[in-house]
Design an enzyme around this catalytic site. Structure first.
Site, mmCIF file in Angstrom:
data_model
loop_
_atom_site.group_PDB
_atom_site.id
_atom_site.type_symbol
_atom_site.label_atom_id
_atom_site.label_comp_id
_atom_site.label_asym_id
_atom_site.label_seq_id
_atom_site.Cartn_x
_atom_site.Cartn_y
_atom_site.Cartn_z
ATOM 1 C CE1 TYR A 79 -3.994 2.105 0.494
ATOM 2 C CE2 TYR A 79 -2.407 3.482 1.658
ATOM 3 C CZ TYR A 79 -3.639 3.330 1.045
ATOM 4 O OH TYR A 79 -4.489 4.384 0.960
ATOM 5 C CG PHE A 131 -8.733 15.541 -24.497
ATOM 6 C CD1 PHE A 131 -8.741 14.980 -25.762
ATOM 7 C CD2 PHE A 131 -9.041 14.737 -23.416
ATOM 8 C CE1 PHE A 131 -9.071 13.633 -25.940
ATOM 9 C CE2 PHE A 131 -9.362 13.400 -23.585
ATOM 10 C CZ PHE A 131 -9.379 12.847 -24.850
ATOM 11 C CB THR A 132 -13.750 15.478 -24.344
ATOM 12 O OG1 THR A 132 -12.868 14.360 -24.182
ATOM 13 C CG2 THR A 132 -14.147 15.599 -25.799
ATOM 14 C CG ASP A 222 -2.558 16.440 -22.126
ATOM 15 O OD1 ASP A 222 -1.935 15.358 -22.186
ATOM 16 O OD2 ASP A 222 -3.801 16.507 -22.190
ATOM 17 C CE LYS A 265 -5.395 8.591 -24.940
ATOM 18 N NZ LYS A 265 -5.648 10.001 -24.681
ATOM 19 N NE ARG A 388 -13.802 13.094 -29.806
ATOM 20 C CZ ARG A 388 -13.698 12.759 -28.519
ATOM 21 N NH1 ARG A 388 -12.524 12.521 -27.971
ATOM 22 N NH2 ARG A 388 -14.754 12.679 -27.753
ATOM 23 C CG PHE A 454 -18.489 12.234 -26.267
ATOM 24 C CD1 PHE A 454 -18.243 13.400 -25.565
ATOM 25 C CD2 PHE A 454 -17.584 11.195 -26.159
ATOM 26 C CE1 PHE A 454 -17.113 13.520 -24.766
ATOM 27 C CE2 PHE A 454 -16.442 11.308 -25.370
ATOM 28 C CZ PHE A 454 -16.214 12.482 -24.663
HETATM 29 C C1 LIG Z 1 -6.521 10.654 -23.666
HETATM 30 C C2 LIG Z 1 -6.176 12.019 -23.320
HETATM 31 C C3 LIG Z 1 -6.466 12.531 -22.062
HETATM 32 C C4 LIG Z 1 -7.227 11.746 -21.020
HETATM 33 O O1 LIG Z 1 -6.537 10.624 -20.654
HETATM 34 P P1 LIG Z 1 -7.287 9.297 -20.098
HETATM 35 O O2 LIG Z 1 -6.172 8.422 -19.665
HETATM 36 O O3 LIG Z 1 -8.071 8.734 -21.226
HETATM 37 O O4 LIG Z 1 -8.115 9.746 -18.962
HETATM 38 C C5 LIG Z 1 -6.074 13.821 -21.804
HETATM 39 N N1 LIG Z 1 -5.434 14.564 -22.725
HETATM 40 C C6 LIG Z 1 -5.155 14.093 -23.948
HETATM 41 C C7 LIG Z 1 -4.444 14.957 -24.920
HETATM 42 C C8 LIG Z 1 -5.505 12.814 -24.297
HETATM 43 O O5 LIG Z 1 -5.233 12.372 -25.535
#
Ligand SMILES: *Cc1c(COP(=O)(O)O)cnc(C)c1O
Length: 481
Positions: A79, A131-132, A222, A265, A388, A454
């Protein structure tokens, strides 16, 4: 790696071999129609058993390396005080140059913490593009999101190498208008996801940092697609050509005050990370971590994934890994353009994109052309893509649709998961759909959540066009695929 064949064609060649595989299914078009109807014409609500190529997203769908899988076996379950965390921390210092690492369960968890710690009601959050989940988190915290993109960003037929650049004149104007004290940070998204995975340049990042620093505004990076942005800097900007991907990543991080990323990613695992050299920022974020994510040495991640992330962060700075997805995407986009399809150019970092406004010019934005296109793609190919466009925007306070700048069908290319024959199949079926585009109609909502609609919203085709499209498809391809 790109290889030139004897006939002059350039093809991407994988610098890995495939040692674990997963069976996929190509079900008949009638079954796809039934599945899509059940899913409310929302590709998020499909089940993978009905999907042939899952190009919804590159988030958490990338193939791991043998070394990542091996690292998971030595994970230290605890932990608190897990050695797995300390291995991650050492790697972050070495690869990214940050002393403080904060694991979080995925990218949006980092955004949640940023919103919680830095964004106050009435604040203005500046960024190259939203980003969303980013936008939703900062707005829920009471902030206003301002996107300072360049004119080139919205040109889907561009040849500009860096359409993700932040417009410095707009940045200056915002500082003048709002005052630096009302700007908690400026956010640079590496390969702007919603603009088609388009990168920013090193010189743009330098200029943004210079202006931000002059006014005491932190730069938040980001880095979800950081290795792809580095790949584009190396291959599109002569001043970066001699640098390695690892050096470019380090250089970007020197200009960064707070890094956050979705490790789902570029790093090919299921997790997320925040990192900084500021003890003050670290302490402020850390205070909330155990409440929302978990203790500081796991942050909501499994320690197995923590180990895989440590390896993934290193591997994403190797050229042969960084190039794997952008080169296949470039091949995809080049083939689509050669077939006369309205693909977004130049090819970007996470997906091939079709411009739905040009693909389906007869569908007004209020009837969601990008959403219609993703569903038509599924019916004609079994390929799942993501809308998108306007569906990905929530309604304004008055309940009106907010028409998106771009209407895109995004066909993600998860790293190391698909091959050129899959891409050729996609090009062929998308070409068929383009020839039959007049059969595709618009959509309307029948169930509509208020936030991030969405994901769970359900829609209906206007005028039963789905069944008509499947009929035309069966006429050309028969009833089996
Ligand atoms: C995918 C993504 C996020 C969010 O990440 P998650 O791991 O899916 O929560 C944030 N910013 C960008 C640019 C992304 O491509």
């Amino acid at each position: 790696m790109k290889i030139t064949l004897s006939n002059g064609t350039v093809v991407p060649v994988e610098m890995h071999k495939i040692r674990i595989v997963q069976k996929i299914n190509l079900v008949p078009a009638q079954e796809r129609l039934a599945a899509l109807t059940e899913a409310g014409y929302n590709t998020f609500l499909l089940r993978t058993k009905h999907i042939f190529l899952d190009m919804l997203t590159d988030s958490g769908t990338n193939a791991m390396s043998d070394n990542q899988l091996a690292a998971m076996m030595i994970a230290d379950d605890a932990y608190a005080g897990s050695e797995s965390f300390y291995r991650l921390e050492e790697t972050v210092k070495e690869v990214l140059g940050f002393n403080y690492s904060i694991p979080v369960h995925q990218g949006r968890a980092a955004e949640h913490l940023l919103a919680k710690v830095f964004v106050k009601p009435g604040d203005n959050v500046l960024m190259n593009y939203h980003f969303t989940t980013t936008k939703a988190h900062f707005e829920i915290a009471g902030g206003h999101v301002h996107e300072l993109f360049t004119d080139e960003a919205m040109n889907t037929e561009s040849q500009h190498p860096f359409r993700g650049n932040l417009d410095l004149e707009k940045f200056k104007a915002c500082i003048k208008k709002f005052g630096a004290d009302k700007i908690p940070f400026v956010r640079m998204e590496a390969t702007t996801n919603l603009v088609g995975g388009q990168p920013f340049s090193m010189s743009n990042l330098r200029e943004v940092k210079k202006l931000a620093a002059k006014h005491g505004i932190p730069l938040v990076f980001d880095g979800s697609l950081i290795s792809e942005n580095a790949y584009f800097m190396k291959t599109r900007d002569p001043s970066c050509a001699k640098l390695s991907i690892a050096e470019i990543v380090k250089e970007m991080m020197k200009l960064t005050d707070i890094l956050y990323l979705s490790a789902r990613k570029s790093a090919c695992v299921r997790g997320g990370l925040m990192a900084t050299n500021s003890k003050e920022y670290y302490d402020r974020i850390l205070a909330w971590l155990p409440l929302y994510e978990g203790f500081s040495t796991y942050g909501g991640m499994s320690v197995k994934e923590l180990e895989a992330m440590t390896v993934g962060l290193r591997e994403m700075t190797e050229f042969d890994v960084a190039c794997s997805s952008p080169e296949l995407i470039e091949y995809f986009v080049t083939r689509l353009v050669a077939e006369g399809l309205p693909a977004v150019t130049p090819a970007g970092g996470l997906a091939g994109h079709l411009d739905a406004k040009r693909f389906l010019p007869h569908i007004p934005q209020a009837q969601y052309p990008a959403g219609a296109l993703t569903t038509a793609i599924f019916l004609t190919s079994g390929i799942r893509s993501m809308e998108r466009g306007t569906i990905s925007m929530d309604r304004d306070a008055q309940g009106n649709d907010v028409l998106a700048d771009l209407e895109l069908a995004r066909l993600a290319v998860p790293r190391r998961a698909y091959t050129m024959s899959h891409i050729e199949y996609a090009v062929d079926r998308l070409g068929w759909l383009y020839k039959h585009r007049d059969l595709v109609g618009g959509l309307k909502f029948i169930e509509e959540p208020k936030v991030l609609r969405f994901f769970f919203g359900k829609l209906q085709p206007l005028g039963n066009w789905g069944a008509k499209l499947v009929k035309a498809f069966e006429k050309d391809f028969g009833k089996t695929c």
